[in-house]
Design a protein around this motif. Sequence first.
Motif, mmCIF file in Angstrom:
data_model
loop_
_atom_site.group_PDB
_atom_site.id
_atom_site.type_symbol
_atom_site.label_atom_id
_atom_site.label_comp_id
_atom_site.label_asym_id
_atom_site.label_seq_id
_atom_site.Cartn_x
_atom_site.Cartn_y
_atom_site.Cartn_z
ATOM 1 N N ARG A 91 -21.002 -2.314 -18.707
ATOM 2 C CA ARG A 91 -20.477 -1.815 -20.056
ATOM 3 C C ARG A 91 -21.209 -2.132 -21.384
ATOM 4 O O ARG A 91 -21.826 -1.502 -21.889
ATOM 5 N N GLU A 92 -21.172 -3.778 -21.305
ATOM 6 C CA GLU A 92 -21.909 -4.398 -22.413
ATOM 7 C C GLU A 92 -23.318 -4.175 -22.343
ATOM 8 O O GLU A 92 -23.923 -4.071 -23.352
ATOM 9 N N ALA A 93 -23.850 -3.700 -21.169
ATOM 10 C CA ALA A 93 -25.360 -3.730 -21.143
ATOM 11 C C ALA A 93 -25.774 -2.503 -21.939
ATOM 12 O O ALA A 93 -26.956 -2.241 -22.181
ATOM 13 N N HIS A 94 -24.918 -1.652 -22.146
ATOM 14 C CA HIS A 94 -25.188 -0.433 -22.834
ATOM 15 C C HIS A 94 -25.119 -0.451 -24.407
ATOM 16 O O HIS A 94 -25.384 0.350 -25.321
ATOM 17 N N LYS A 95 -24.519 -1.654 -25.015
ATOM 18 C CA LYS A 95 -24.180 -1.846 -26.323
ATOM 19 C C LYS A 95 -25.399 -2.474 -27.194
ATOM 20 O O LYS A 95 -25.930 -3.296 -26.492
ATOM 21 N N ASP A 96 -25.230 -2.152 -28.723
ATOM 22 C CA ASP A 96 -26.144 -2.940 -29.478
ATOM 23 C C ASP A 96 -25.459 -4.149 -29.692
ATOM 24 O O ASP A 96 -24.330 -4.376 -29.875
ATOM 25 N N ARG A 107 -25.861 -11.165 -27.558
ATOM 26 C CA ARG A 107 -25.932 -10.564 -28.970
ATOM 27 C C ARG A 107 -27.108 -10.392 -29.457
ATOM 28 O O ARG A 107 -28.025 -10.494 -30.641
ATOM 29 N N PHE A 108 -28.060 -9.795 -28.588
ATOM 30 C CA PHE A 108 -29.302 -9.140 -28.724
ATOM 31 C C PHE A 108 -29.495 -7.976 -29.684
ATOM 32 O O PHE A 108 -28.869 -7.005 -29.338
ATOM 33 N N ASN A 109 -30.189 -7.965 -30.697
ATOM 34 C CA ASN A 109 -30.118 -6.796 -31.657
ATOM 35 C C ASN A 109 -31.592 -5.894 -31.334
ATOM 36 O O ASN A 109 -32.823 -6.589 -31.708
ATOM 37 N N TRP A 110 -31.619 -4.830 -30.680
ATOM 38 C CA TRP A 110 -32.973 -4.139 -30.240
ATOM 39 C C TRP A 110 -33.362 -3.497 -31.477
ATOM 40 O O TRP A 110 -34.565 -3.007 -31.638
ATOM 41 N N ASP A 111 -32.563 -3.381 -32.587
ATOM 42 C CA ASP A 111 -32.898 -2.388 -33.742
ATOM 43 C C ASP A 111 -33.442 -3.474 -34.761
ATOM 44 O O ASP A 111 -33.154 -3.440 -36.074
ATOM 45 N N HIS A 112 -34.353 -4.406 -34.322
ATOM 46 C CA HIS A 112 -34.687 -5.570 -35.315
ATOM 47 C C HIS A 112 -35.817 -4.964 -36.307
ATOM 48 O O HIS A 112 -36.000 -5.618 -37.329
ATOM 49 N N CYS A 113 -36.322 -4.033 -36.034
ATOM 50 C CA CYS A 113 -37.461 -3.502 -36.940
ATOM 51 C C CYS A 113 -37.195 -2.093 -37.170
ATOM 52 O O CYS A 113 -37.850 -1.190 -37.109
ATOM 53 N N LYS A 120 -38.275 -16.169 -27.253
ATOM 54 C CA LYS A 120 -38.054 -17.299 -28.219
ATOM 55 C C LYS A 120 -38.494 -17.036 -29.542
ATOM 56 O O LYS A 120 -39.153 -15.789 -29.879
ATOM 57 N N GLY A 121 -38.091 -17.724 -30.727
ATOM 58 C CA GLY A 121 -38.780 -17.789 -31.881
ATOM 59 C C GLY A 121 -38.191 -16.747 -32.834
ATOM 60 O O GLY A 121 -38.444 -16.616 -34.012
ATOM 61 N N TRP A 122 -36.967 -16.093 -32.472
ATOM 62 C CA TRP A 122 -36.032 -15.238 -33.414
ATOM 63 C C TRP A 122 -35.316 -16.211 -34.402
ATOM 64 O O TRP A 122 -35.023 -17.441 -34.245
ATOM 65 N N ASN A 123 -34.948 -15.691 -35.746
ATOM 66 C CA ASN A 123 -34.014 -16.125 -36.316
ATOM 67 C C ASN A 123 -32.560 -15.654 -36.051
ATOM 68 O O ASN A 123 -32.149 -14.574 -36.246
ATOM 69 N N TRP A 124 -31.836 -16.750 -35.553
ATOM 70 C CA TRP A 124 -30.503 -16.443 -35.093
ATOM 71 C C TRP A 124 -29.232 -16.858 -36.185
ATOM 72 O O TRP A 124 -28.348 -16.893 -35.742
ATOM 73 N N THR A 125 -29.634 -17.107 -37.212
ATOM 74 C CA THR A 125 -28.654 -17.701 -38.411
ATOM 75 C C THR A 125 -27.817 -16.708 -38.530
ATOM 76 O O THR A 125 -26.376 -17.084 -38.884
ATOM 77 N N SER A 126 -27.834 -15.371 -38.458
ATOM 78 C CA SER A 126 -26.920 -14.331 -38.682
ATOM 79 C C SER A 126 -25.761 -14.155 -37.467
ATOM 80 O O SER A 126 -24.910 -13.246 -37.462
ATOM 81 N N GLY A 127 -26.450 -14.736 -36.423
ATOM 82 C CA GLY A 127 -25.341 -14.608 -35.117
ATOM 83 C C GLY A 127 -26.209 -13.465 -34.146
ATOM 84 O O GLY A 127 -25.710 -13.312 -32.922
ATOM 85 N N TYR A 128 -26.991 -12.822 -34.768
ATOM 86 C CA TYR A 128 -28.003 -11.838 -33.647
ATOM 87 C C TYR A 128 -29.543 -12.284 -34.211
ATOM 88 O O TYR A 128 -29.666 -12.774 -35.251
ATOM 89 N N ASN A 129 -30.317 -11.630 -33.306
ATOM 90 C CA ASN A 129 -31.798 -12.079 -33.660
ATOM 91 C C ASN A 129 -32.173 -11.175 -34.477
ATOM 92 O O ASN A 129 -32.072 -9.944 -34.502
#
Length: 251
Positions: A66-71, A77-83, A152-161
Amino acid sequence: MAWKTTWLLFLVVGAAAVWTARPRTELLNVCMNAKHHKEKPGPEDKLHEQCSPWKKNACCSVNTSREAHKDISYLYRFNWDHCGKMEPACKRHFIQDTCLYECSPNLGPWIQEVNQSWRKERVLNVPLCKEDCQIWWEDCRTSYTCKTNWHKGWNWTSGYNQCPVRTACHRFDFYFPTPAALCNEIWSHSFKVSNYGRGSGRCIQMWFDPAQGNPNEEVARFYAETMSGAGLREAWPLRFGLVLMLLWLLN
Ligand SMILES: *[C@@H]1O[C@H](CO)[C@@H](O)[C@H](O)[C@H]1NC(C)=O
Ligand SMILES: *[C@@H]1O[C@H](CO)[C@@H](O)[C@H](O)[C@H]1NC(C)=O
Ligand SMILES: *[C@@H]1O[C@H](CO)[C@@H](O)[C@H](O)[C@H]1NC(C)=O
């Protein structure tokens, strides 16, 4: 006379070790030792949507599917919508990729130990069927990203990439000029796009119709056999030598 007996004993013990040697104990029907995988595969009747093809035998729990389908799900905590928003046609491939990674019990031949805080094992160079990679790339061409390696290399300070400061958002085909660039590079070579196609029995399918069974079972069997087969072939000269020595000693 005594030295001959000693040698014989030594040889028999050595021969037994060589004969019974196996590269890795379990390559088939296994779950990797990672963040959310079950210890052993088994039936999961209620697997969610895109993960449901694995319901007869899965390494993922219903919760994970179920979690695999969520943003920004609790999984990573991976954010697909980073751009900006990732196109739904593109996102479904990332969901399917997550389902394969979390649920498949057929990745054993490609499991490697790693020294990471969040997992003990990963997969390396899984031969993804060329069409599955091609369609993934085509459907994602018009979405945007800022990186080639998403491990690797993301900025995770906000809790997601989030994109690191010096990177810019561009279309997928800027960072991934070819299907192979996408599938091989995005998860640090977890995949290695195959020259084989769907239905060949020689490449792992991310997408399949469970009505025909799970095609990746046969694929895992094939590669497990080639891998241990290579081990056996390498052992032959050693075995031959041992037999010769034994014959000579018994003479
Ligand atoms: C199931 O998912 C929720 C988030 O939706 C999470 O908080 C919980 O820990 C998960 N349970 C298990 C057993 O993994
Ligand atoms: C794994 O990482 C730990 C801490 O980073 C380190 O002390 C250890 O030597 C590493 N082990 C291997 C096999 O690389
Ligand atoms: C990381 O993101 C935060 C905002 O979420 C920002 O304030 C910070 O400058 C960023 N750091 C880097 C190294 O990109």
